[in-house]
Design a protein around this motif. Structure first.
Motif, PDB file in Angstrom:
ATOM      1  N   TYR A 175      -3.696  -0.779 -10.224  1.00  0.00           N
ATOM      2  CA  TYR A 175      -3.985   0.601  -9.824  1.00  0.00           C
ATOM      3  C   TYR A 175      -5.465   0.784  -9.530  1.00  0.00           C
ATOM      4  CZ  TYR A 175       0.728   2.221 -10.764  1.00  0.00           C
ATOM      5  OH  TYR A 175       2.087   2.427 -10.712  1.00  0.00           O
ATOM      6  N   ILE A 192      -4.616  -4.718   0.049  1.00  0.00           N
ATOM      7  CA  ILE A 192      -4.267  -4.706   1.463  1.00  0.00           C
ATOM      8  C   ILE A 192      -2.817  -5.158   1.618  1.00  0.00           C
ATOM      9  CG2 ILE A 192      -6.623  -5.117   2.248  1.00  0.00           C
ATOM     10  CD1 ILE A 192      -5.827  -8.063   2.672  1.00  0.00           C
ATOM     11  N   ASP A 193      -2.218  -4.822   2.741  1.00  0.00           N
ATOM     12  CA  ASP A 193      -0.858  -5.263   3.011  1.00  0.00           C
ATOM     13  C   ASP A 193      -0.873  -6.718   3.462  1.00  0.00           C
ATOM     14  OD1 ASP A 193       0.364  -2.869   2.374  1.00  0.00           O
ATOM     15  OD2 ASP A 193       0.060  -2.041   4.375  1.00  0.00           O
ATOM     16  N   ASP A 229      -7.481  -1.522  -8.401  1.00  0.00           N
ATOM     17  CA  ASP A 229      -7.720  -2.148  -7.094  1.00  0.00           C
ATOM     18  C   ASP A 229      -7.249  -1.235  -5.962  1.00  0.00           C
ATOM     19  OD1 ASP A 229      -8.777  -4.345  -8.326  1.00  0.00           O
ATOM     20  OD2 ASP A 229      -7.012  -5.627  -8.044  1.00  0.00           O
ATOM     21  N   PHE A 230      -6.099  -0.587  -6.148  1.00  0.00           N
ATOM     22  CA  PHE A 230      -5.585   0.287  -5.091  1.00  0.00           C
ATOM     23  C   PHE A 230      -6.481   1.511  -4.907  1.00  0.00           C
ATOM     24  CE2 PHE A 230      -2.855   3.878  -3.742  1.00  0.00           C
ATOM     25  CZ  PHE A 230      -2.533   3.407  -2.482  1.00  0.00           C
ATOM     26  N   ILE A 231      -6.870   2.135  -6.004  1.00  0.00           N
ATOM     27  CA  ILE A 231      -7.726   3.326  -5.924  1.00  0.00           C
ATOM     28  C   ILE A 231      -9.065   2.983  -5.288  1.00  0.00           C
ATOM     29  CG2 ILE A 231      -8.980   5.002  -7.342  1.00  0.00           C
ATOM     30  CD1 ILE A 231      -6.544   4.838  -9.298  1.00  0.00           C
ATOM     31  N   ASP A 232      -9.555   1.772  -5.546  1.00  0.00           N
ATOM     32  CA  ASP A 232     -10.845   1.340  -4.980  1.00  0.00           C
ATOM     33  C   ASP A 232     -10.705   0.769  -3.569  1.00  0.00           C
ATOM     34  OD1 ASP A 232     -12.048   2.093  -7.331  1.00  0.00           O
ATOM     35  OD2 ASP A 232     -12.120   0.073  -8.173  1.00  0.00           O
ATOM     36  N   GLY A 233      -9.505   0.811  -3.009  1.00  0.00           N
ATOM     37  CA  GLY A 233      -9.290   0.341  -1.648  1.00  0.00           C
ATOM     38  C   GLY A 233      -9.293  -1.159  -1.493  1.00  0.00           C
ATOM     39  N   MET A 234      -9.026  -1.881  -2.582  1.00  0.00           N
ATOM     40  CA  MET A 234      -9.078  -3.346  -2.535  1.00  0.00           C
ATOM     41  C   MET A 234      -7.727  -3.992  -2.265  1.00  0.00           C
ATOM     42  SD  MET A 234     -11.653  -3.859  -5.773  1.00  0.00           S
ATOM     43  CE  MET A 234     -11.480  -5.647  -5.756  1.00  0.00           C
ATOM     44  N   THR A 251       0.833  -1.209   0.000  1.00  0.00           N
ATOM     45  CA  THR A 251       0.000   0.000   0.000  1.00  0.00           C
ATOM     46  C   THR A 251       0.868   1.261   0.000  1.00  0.00           C
ATOM     47  OG1 THR A 251      -0.231  -0.153   2.415  1.00  0.00           O
ATOM     48  CG2 THR A 251      -2.004  -1.076   1.072  1.00  0.00           C
ATOM     49  N   GLU A 252       1.968   1.255   0.756  1.00  0.00           N
ATOM     50  CA  GLU A 252       2.837   2.433   0.748  1.00  0.00           C
ATOM     51  C   GLU A 252       3.582   2.559  -0.582  1.00  0.00           C
ATOM     52  OE1 GLU A 252       5.725   2.206   3.949  1.00  0.00           O
ATOM     53  OE2 GLU A 252       5.883   0.026   3.760  1.00  0.00           O
ATOM     54  N   THR A 292       1.064   4.100  -2.962  1.00  0.00           N
ATOM     55  CA  THR A 292       0.925   5.524  -2.631  1.00  0.00           C
ATOM     56  C   THR A 292       2.049   6.334  -3.271  1.00  0.00           C
ATOM     57  OG1 THR A 292      -0.177   5.024  -0.529  1.00  0.00           O
ATOM     58  CG2 THR A 292       0.828   7.196  -0.738  1.00  0.00           C
TER      59      THR A 292
END
Length: 451
Positions: free
Chosen positions: A422, A431-432, A424-429, A363-364, A367
């Motif tokens: 990307y 996880i670490d 998935d990341f933008i949609d909050g899917m 996640t980082e 970001t």
């Protein structure tokens, strides 16, 4: 007007690869035969590699000449540009100068083509008809598929199953260039069937895919195996990156304090850093940082010992940092970094303190990738984004300390075929994935005992 790009001419492409084994303070211990545990010789490798690559694997000559046929193909994208990241520097408010070498300009979209071209060339010269190989996120698979087209070789690819499902457009690019692509583990090999018998839903791993590709090559006389990272000759070919970069810094009138690259097997890290490590070995102040995922932390939490390069134990044993050859990492989007071990060269240099290692959660990393994309305009590959995260951290550290530093990282590939990641990341899917300590501890218990 600020200078943003430093671009070399085609006649500036290096004519020789740099072999760091000529200058390493400590050479890696020799590869061992998987059955006898004795040092392997050329005859042991000749079943799956052409002799020219075997000679490069063991050579301690400082410079290896690049064939003209390879240079001719290199001109399609080499030399690659060096960028000064003015907009990222401004976004961070840092006194540090940030540069990035952009390898995403290659036809396959990553640095992997720097070694796929010579590997295909040497195999064609040896009379080989087909290449069998593995791929994680697909950068290597795309690169060797393209090389197969250029040199008239058939290509069979075993693609880690989780990436096969996550990265359909990379698979399509391989098939567009004529390769046959199979999700791994597959039913096509004994090693693949053995994994599926134990776990029909296995997500696969690079170690499993390597087992399948090596088995395929070893059981077909007209087929050789090719590898996109880890081995000495692969890292040798990638040094065109760092050699060009040194010329570009001369033009810029600058020199890096810190060289950064992501690290899965070690090819792009070795490619960008080895020509600079020559300077460090000979007394120049310089930091080299290898960046890996926290869910597959080979250099930061692995053990430095002999292990197989594949899950089934078909490959020679290499002295390297490892998490255990049958460790299956979580299915993070940076599929090219999901390897249980690292190059013997990178491992030895890390063990000797010449390379630092750092690990981040995904996640980082994403970001940092979004900040870079919004600043510099390029959407980076998830693997390369690990290097971006580290470069940002070092630039912010320079800001806190009020010191100017010159930082360069290898942007080893673009992320335009990783857009589902990307999304998935933008949609909050995304996880670490927690560091799988128990699974790694179990895998390390199964490492072979040597001596």
């Amino acid at each position: 007007m600020k200078r943003t790009k430093i671009i070399l001419e085609e006649n500036d492409i290096p004519r020789q690869w740099y072999n760091i084994m000529a200058d390493m303070p400590t050479l890696p211990k020799p590869p061992l035969h998987p059955v006898t545990h004795k040092p392997v010789g050329p005859d042991d490798l000749a079943a799956i590699f052409p002799m020219a690559l075997i000679e490069q694997e063991v050579s301690q000559e400082r410079w290896i000449t690049i064939p003209e046929e390879v240079l001719d193909v290199y001109t399609l994208w080499r030399p690659s540009p060096l960028y000064r990241a003015h907009r990222l520097e401004k976004a961070l408010g840092t006194p540090a100068k940030i540069y990035y070498k952009y390898e995403g300009v290659s036809p396959s979209g990553s640095h992997k083509t720097n070694t796929s071209i010579p590997q295909a060339y040497y195999n064609k010269q040896a009379g080989i008809r087909r290449i069998a190989t593995e791929t994680g996120a697909g950068q290597w698979g795309a690169a060797i598929s393209l090389a197969g087209v250029f040199f008239g070789l058939e290509v069979t690819i075993y693609m880690v199953r989780v990436s096969y499902n996550q990265k359909p457009y990379r698979r399509i690019s391989m098939e567009t260039w004529g390769a046959s692509v199979h999700p791994s583990p597959s039913n096509l090999t004994n090693s693949g069937r053995a994994i599926l018998d134990k776990d029909p839903d296995s997500p696969g791993s690079l170690g499993i895919a390597i087992s399948e590709a090596v088995e395929d090559a070893a059981t077909h006389k007209d087929t050789n195996y090719a590898l996109g990272s880890v081995l000495n000759h692969v890292l040798l070919h990638q040094t065109v990156i760092g050699l060009e970069l040194k010329k570009q810094f001369e033009i810029a009138g600058d020199y890096p304090d810190i060289v950064i690259a992501c690290c899965g097997g070690g090819s792009n890290l070795g490619g960008v850093s080895f020509p600079f490590l020559y300077d460090k070995i000979h007394g120049r102040e310089l930091r080299v940082i290898a960046v890996e995922p926290e869910s597959c932390p080979t250099l930061t939490k692995g053990e430095f010992r002999y292990d197989f390069g594949d899950t089934a134990g078909l490959t020679p044993l290499l002295m390297m940092y490892t998490l255990g050859h049958d460790f299956v990492p979580p299915g993070i989007h940076a599929g090219g970094l999901r390897y249980h071990a690292d190059s013997s060269l990178v491992s030895q240099l890390t063990h000797d303190g010449l390379i630092e290692a750092r690990a981040y959660h995904q996640t980082e990393v994403f970001t940092a990738a979004l900040l870079f994309a919004k600043s510099e305009g390029i959407i980076p590959a998830p693997e390369s984004s690990h290097a971006i995260k580290c470069a940002i951290d070092e630039a912010l550290r320079a800001k806190e300390e009020g010191k100017e530093r010159t930082i360069v990282f290898n942007l080893s590939g673009h992320g335009y075929l990783d857009l589902t990641a990307y999304s998935d990341f933008i949609d909050g899917m995304i996880i670490d994935c927690a560091y799988p300590a128990d699974r790694i501890r179990e895998a390390l218990l199964r490492l072979p005992t040597i001596g």
